[in-house]
Design an enzyme around this catalytic site. Structure first.
Site, PDB file in Angstrom:
ATOM      1  CG  HIS A   1       4.526   8.032   4.530  1.00 37.83           C
ATOM      2  ND1 HIS A   1       5.148   7.527   3.407  1.00 37.83           N
ATOM      3  CD2 HIS A   1       3.215   7.724   4.414  1.00 37.83           C
ATOM      4  CE1 HIS A   1       4.246   6.939   2.639  1.00 37.83           C
ATOM      5  NE2 HIS A   1       3.065   7.038   3.223  1.00 37.83           N
TER       6      HIS A   1
ATOM      7  N   GLY B   1       0.781  -1.231   0.000  1.00 36.77           N
ATOM      8  CA  GLY B   1       0.000   0.000   0.000  1.00 36.77           C
ATOM      9  C   GLY B   1       0.810   1.276   0.000  1.00 36.77           C
TER      10      GLY B   1
END
Length: 109
Positions: A95, A88
């Protein structure tokens, strides 16, 4: 470098930062998946979790999350780190997603 998160961290692209120190920035996700959804990134570019070469970088990222959530009055939240496209990850700068404000289910995704 043509990394959007590097440009945000370097202030080449305008973003309303919700946190900044010498190594880390946090800002609201442009495509929120929860009422509260922000990202925490290191200023130094790492494409993914697999590239982090220092425990300190990861520690810095995760040490600011409780500070930010406390300031926002958030006690319960989900943190997500996607590593690789099939997991994903869509922006290849490490992050951490921090999401809150709704109930989450398990398993994720």
């Amino acid at each position: 470098m043509d990394c959007i998160f590097c440009k945000i961290a370097g202030k080449e692209i305008s973003s309303s930062l919700i946190y900044e120190d010498e190594n880390v920035v946090a800002f609201n996700d442009l495509n929120p998946q929860a009422p509260v959804h922000f990202l925490v990134i290191p200023k130094k570019h790492y494409s993914s979790l697999n590239e982090i070469d220092s425990k300190e970088v990861f520690a810095q990222i995760f040490s600011v999350i409780p500070e930010i959530t406390k300031k926002l009055g958030i006690k319960e939240y989900r943190t997500v780190v996607n590593t690789g496209a099939s997991a994903g990850q869509t922006v290849f700068h490490i992050h951490v997603h921090v999401m809150s404000g709704r109930n989450f289910t398990w398993p994720a995704g």
